[in-house]
Design an enzyme around this catalytic site. Structure first.
Site, PDB file in Angstrom:
ATOM      1  N   CYS A   1       0.857  -1.189   0.000  1.00 24.16           N
ATOM      2  CA  CYS A   1       0.000   0.000   0.000  1.00 24.16           C
ATOM      3  C   CYS A   1       0.891   1.236   0.000  1.00 24.16           C
ATOM      4  O   CYS A   1       1.263   1.744   1.054  1.00 24.16           O
ATOM      5  CB  CYS A   1      -0.923   0.007   1.216  1.00 24.16           C
ATOM      6  SG  CYS A   1      -1.939   1.490   1.300  1.00 24.16           S
TER       7      CYS A   1
ATOM      8  N   ASP B   1     -12.333  -7.622  -4.307  1.00 26.59           N
ATOM      9  CA  ASP B   1     -10.990  -7.939  -3.877  1.00 26.59           C
ATOM     10  C   ASP B   1     -10.351  -8.870  -4.900  1.00 26.59           C
ATOM     11  O   ASP B   1     -10.829  -9.979  -5.111  1.00 26.59           O
ATOM     12  CB  ASP B   1     -11.067  -8.640  -2.505  1.00 26.59           C
ATOM     13  CG  ASP B   1      -9.754  -8.569  -1.763  1.00 26.59           C
ATOM     14  OD1 ASP B   1      -8.700  -8.556  -2.437  1.00 26.59           O
ATOM     15  OD2 ASP B   1      -9.773  -8.520  -0.532  1.00 26.59           O
TER      16      ASP B   1
ATOM     17  N   ARG C   1      -7.205  -9.805  -4.712  1.00 31.21           N
ATOM     18  CA  ARG C   1      -6.014 -10.433  -4.165  1.00 31.21           C
ATOM     19  C   ARG C   1      -6.138 -11.954  -4.210  1.00 31.21           C
ATOM     20  O   ARG C   1      -7.206 -12.501  -4.002  1.00 31.21           O
ATOM     21  CB  ARG C   1      -5.811  -9.991  -2.711  1.00 31.21           C
ATOM     22  CG  ARG C   1      -5.394  -8.543  -2.613  1.00 31.21           C
ATOM     23  CD  ARG C   1      -5.260  -8.103  -1.193  1.00 31.21           C
ATOM     24  NE  ARG C   1      -6.536  -8.073  -0.500  1.00 31.21           N
ATOM     25  CZ  ARG C   1      -6.704  -7.538   0.697  1.00 31.21           C
ATOM     26  NH1 ARG C   1      -5.675  -7.018   1.330  1.00 31.21           N
ATOM     27  NH2 ARG C   1      -7.880  -7.522   1.266  1.00 31.21           N
TER      28      ARG C   1
ATOM     29  N   THR D   1      -3.958 -11.184  11.357  1.00 33.81           N
ATOM     30  CA  THR D   1      -4.936 -10.591  10.441  1.00 33.81           C
ATOM     31  C   THR D   1      -6.272 -10.351  11.127  1.00 33.81           C
ATOM     32  O   THR D   1      -6.564 -10.967  12.156  1.00 33.81           O
ATOM     33  CB  THR D   1      -5.167 -11.508   9.215  1.00 33.81           C
ATOM     34  OG1 THR D   1      -6.000 -10.843   8.270  1.00 33.81           O
ATOM     35  CG2 THR D   1      -5.848 -12.815   9.602  1.00 33.81           C
TER      36      THR D   1
HETATM   37 ZN    ZN Z   1      -3.803   0.907   2.407  1.00 35.71          ZN
END
Ligand code: ZN
Length: 225
Positions: free
Chosen positions: A72, A144, A146, A167
């Site tokens: 990010c 998403d 990912r 997580t």
């Molecule tokens: Zn972020």
């Protein structure tokens, strides 16, 4: 003659049934938290480079603390307050360093996989009132993008038997389990909110089932369970 023969072509250990990744480079990386053995895995299909930061001995171990973290740029480099990615990465690295053993996988899938440019386009839509998920849909992306095949292959290459995953995201646990990585337990990833990310965090919790408690103090972990 061939029976019992031990004369077999030798298979290089890093080239086992791995198919997506090449173990490309590794070195010791001194950091403010201690030294991490740093391994770069390169994806054969697109040349994308992912990083494993490893502390301590992890091969052959059960319950290794692991953070599977997606890049990010905006928060980690520029200090953006629109998401909690940097906090989560910092927290995971702190935890691994305190524990003396663990792995942070840094995956190059910016913006939940849609890329930096599209993430910024989504921010523009959010400024007009769309939430995180609607913004992605308006741009034509699923919630998403990912995937966890790369992470699973990295963990297998590191010889980890099972992980304690750092997580708040149940999909991440399911994704790794689907890829054949046993997840022994979840270590909650503490998050603090601010006026810029509170809507993002609330949306994450309500629309993708993230296990986040939105308290301003540090008492979140006990209640997250
Ligand atoms: Zn972020």
């Amino acid at each position: 003659m061939s029976e019992g023969s031990t004369v077999q072509p030798k298979v290089l250990p890093t080239r086992k049934p791995t198919h997506l990744l090449e173990r490309y480079a590794e070195a010791e990386l001194p950091t403010s938290r201690g030294t991490f053995h740093t391994i770069v895995f390169r994806e054969r299909r697109n040349g994308r480079e992912h990083v494993a930061l490893v502390m301590g001995a992890v091969a052959g171990k059960e319950g290794v603390p692991v953070r599977v973290h997606s890049e990010c740029l905006t928060s980690e480099v520029f200090g953006s307050l629109k998401c909690d990615c940097r906090q989560q990465l910092d927290r995971a690295l702190d935890l691994i360093a305190q524990n003396g053993t663990g792995i942070a996988l840094y995956l190059r899938q910016e913006g939940r996989g849609i890329g930096l440019g599209n993430k910024i386009r989504a921010y523009a839509l959010q400024a007009k009132g769309a939430d995180t998920f609607d913004a992605n849909r308006l741009l034509g992306f699923p919630d998403d993008l990912r995937t966890y095949d790369v992470a699973a292959e990295m963990l297998r290459a590191l010889g980890v038997l099972s992980v304690d995953l750092i997580t708040n995201n149940p999909l991440k646990i399911a994704g790794l389990v689907d890829e054949g990585i046993p997840v022994r337990r979840r270590i909650p990833s503490r998050t603090q909110h601010n006026p810029h990310n509170v809507d993002y965090l609330r949306t994450k919790r309500e629309r993708s089932g993230h296990l986040i408690e939105l308290f301003p103090d540090d008492e979140t972990e006990a209640s997250v369970g």
